[in-house]
Design a protein around this motif. Structure first.
Motif, PDB file in Angstrom:
ATOM      1  N   UNK A  13       0.841  -1.190   0.000  1.00  0.00           N
ATOM      2  CA  UNK A  13       0.000   0.000   0.000  1.00  0.00           C
ATOM      3  C   UNK A  13       0.883   1.248   0.000  1.00  0.00           C
ATOM      4  N   UNK A  14       0.433   2.260  -0.720  1.00  0.00           N
ATOM      5  CA  UNK A  14       1.155   3.525  -0.765  1.00  0.00           C
ATOM      6  C   UNK A  14       0.807   4.341   0.471  1.00  0.00           C
ATOM      7  N   UNK A  15       1.823   4.640   1.295  1.00  0.00           N
ATOM      8  CA  UNK A  15       1.570   5.304   2.578  1.00  0.00           C
ATOM      9  C   UNK A  15       0.850   6.649   2.448  1.00  0.00           C
ATOM     10  N   UNK A  53      -0.002  -8.864  14.669  1.00  0.00           N
ATOM     11  CA  UNK A  53      -0.143  -7.689  13.806  1.00  0.00           C
ATOM     12  C   UNK A  53       1.185  -7.217  13.235  1.00  0.00           C
ATOM     13  N   UNK A  54       2.240  -7.275  14.048  1.00  0.00           N
ATOM     14  CA  UNK A  54       3.513  -6.636  13.687  1.00  0.00           C
ATOM     15  C   UNK A  54       4.066  -7.048  12.319  1.00  0.00           C
ATOM     16  N   UNK A  55       4.141  -8.350  11.987  1.00  0.00           N
ATOM     17  CA  UNK A  55       4.716  -8.715  10.680  1.00  0.00           C
ATOM     18  C   UNK A  55       3.947  -8.145   9.491  1.00  0.00           C
ATOM     19  N   UNK A  61       3.109  -2.008   4.151  1.00  0.00           N
ATOM     20  CA  UNK A  61       3.638  -0.665   3.915  1.00  0.00           C
ATOM     21  C   UNK A  61       5.124  -0.622   3.572  1.00  0.00           C
ATOM     22  N   UNK A  62       5.776  -1.773   3.520  1.00  0.00           N
ATOM     23  CA  UNK A  62       7.198  -1.800   3.207  1.00  0.00           C
ATOM     24  C   UNK A  62       8.033  -2.151   4.434  1.00  0.00           C
ATOM     25  N   UNK A  63       9.177  -2.763   4.181  1.00  0.00           N
ATOM     26  CA  UNK A  63      10.007  -3.282   5.269  1.00  0.00           C
ATOM     27  C   UNK A  63      10.455  -2.190   6.242  1.00  0.00           C
ATOM     28  N   UNK A  64      11.005  -1.098   5.725  1.00  0.00           N
ATOM     29  CA  UNK A  64      11.538  -0.044   6.588  1.00  0.00           C
ATOM     30  C   UNK A  64      10.445   0.596   7.428  1.00  0.00           C
ATOM     31  N   UNK A  65       9.347   0.963   6.803  1.00  0.00           N
ATOM     32  CA  UNK A  65       8.240   1.574   7.532  1.00  0.00           C
ATOM     33  C   UNK A  65       7.692   0.613   8.577  1.00  0.00           C
ATOM     34  N   UNK A  66       7.587  -0.652   8.195  1.00  0.00           N
ATOM     35  CA  UNK A  66       7.074  -1.650   9.121  1.00  0.00           C
ATOM     36  C   UNK A  66       7.960  -1.816  10.337  1.00  0.00           C
ATOM     37  N   UNK A 103       7.934  -9.442   4.679  1.00  0.00           N
ATOM     38  CA  UNK A 103       7.851  -8.384   3.664  1.00  0.00           C
ATOM     39  C   UNK A 103       8.815  -8.600   2.503  1.00  0.00           C
ATOM     40  N   UNK A 104       9.919  -9.307   2.755  1.00  0.00           N
ATOM     41  CA  UNK A 104      10.902  -9.554   1.703  1.00  0.00           C
ATOM     42  C   UNK A 104      10.714 -10.969   1.162  1.00  0.00           C
ATOM     43  N   UNK A 105      10.091 -11.077   0.024  1.00  0.00           N
ATOM     44  CA  UNK A 105       9.779 -12.399  -0.502  1.00  0.00           C
ATOM     45  C   UNK A 105      10.882 -12.857  -1.460  1.00  0.00           C
ATOM     46  N   UNK A 106      12.069 -13.076  -0.895  1.00  0.00           N
ATOM     47  CA  UNK A 106      13.202 -13.564  -1.686  1.00  0.00           C
ATOM     48  C   UNK A 106      13.932 -14.659  -0.911  1.00  0.00           C
ATOM     49  N   UNK A 107      14.957 -15.213  -1.522  1.00  0.00           N
ATOM     50  CA  UNK A 107      15.663 -16.351  -0.915  1.00  0.00           C
ATOM     51  C   UNK A 107      16.622 -15.930   0.198  1.00  0.00           C
TER      52      UNK A 107
END
Length: 227
Positions: A13-15, A53-55, A61-66, A103-107
């Protein structure tokens, strides 16, 4: 019911467009932090609804904002309660790794579980309960196989949080090999509950954010175009 477990992630989502929803969610998360639902074995603390809720903040909203918003809520709670113990400080950080994983869907996030397995088994007490660390193959495999449905990633996130927290508690307090072995059957039900809770919370919070902003747009006065 089974369609829920196939639910995929959408775009973040765009903050600026969801500022009100974000503010309401942060406020709600502080309330959720006061509602315990499961005792943390080996401590006088409890997991709260905030752990579910936290994760989702990072995924929405993105990793850093989260991570920043969750750390802010936790620090505010710690200051207001005056809980400046080692255990309280340790508990600030494992949830940040759950946010990172969700939030980071990578390996690369597979390294969380793998590194924690190594650190756990390097400790003399941890080696006595090496089976306990096998749980952390779950987030590693989910990340390496690039499984993208919400429930499976939620399980990876909660086990990542569990891995970091367990290693931190091991090096801070040690306990005994018997203590860690006794937790093995407890962890299965605990993390299944939390993984399901994170997945449900993500779907609900995303729906709430879209609904709230949709209502706001409807209520905004429409400016007449100047011809």
């Amino acid at each position: 019911m089974f369609s829920f477990f196939k639910n995929k992630f959408g775009n973040k989502l765009n903050l600026p467009n969801h500022g009100l929803s974000f503010t309401l969610m942060v406020s709600l998360s502080f309330i959720a932090l006061q509602i315990p639902f499961h005792h943390v074995m080996g401590s006088d603390g409890s997991f709260t609804l905030f752990d579910l809720m936290a994760p989702t903040f990072g995924a929405l909203f993105g990793t850093t904002i989260g991570m920043v918003s969750v750390l802010f809520v936790n620090l505010l709670n710690l200051i207001l309660k005056g809980q400046y113990t080692l255990m309280a400080v340790i508990r600030l950080f494992p949830v940040l790794f759950a946010i990172l994983y969700f939030s980071k869907r990578n390996r690369y996030v597979s390294l969380i579980g793998i590194v924690c397995m190594v650190l756990f088994n390097l400790h003399p007490v941890g080696r006595q309960a090496w089976q306990y660390s096998l749980y952390w193959l779950i987030p590693a495999l989910v990340a390496l196989l690039r499984v993208q449905n919400v429930f499976t990633r939620a399980m990876g996130a909660t086990f990542s949080q569990h891995a970091v927290g367990s290693v931190a508690f091991l090096y801070a307090y040690g306990y005994t090999g018997e203590f860690w072995q006794g937790l093995i059957p407890v962890v299965a039900g605990e993390r299944l509950t939390m993984g399901l809770g994170i997945a449900v919370t993500y779907v609900a919070m995303k729906a709430f954010a879209k609904l709230a902003e949709g209502r706001i747009r409807v209520l905004k006065p429409v400016k007449a175009k100047v011809k």
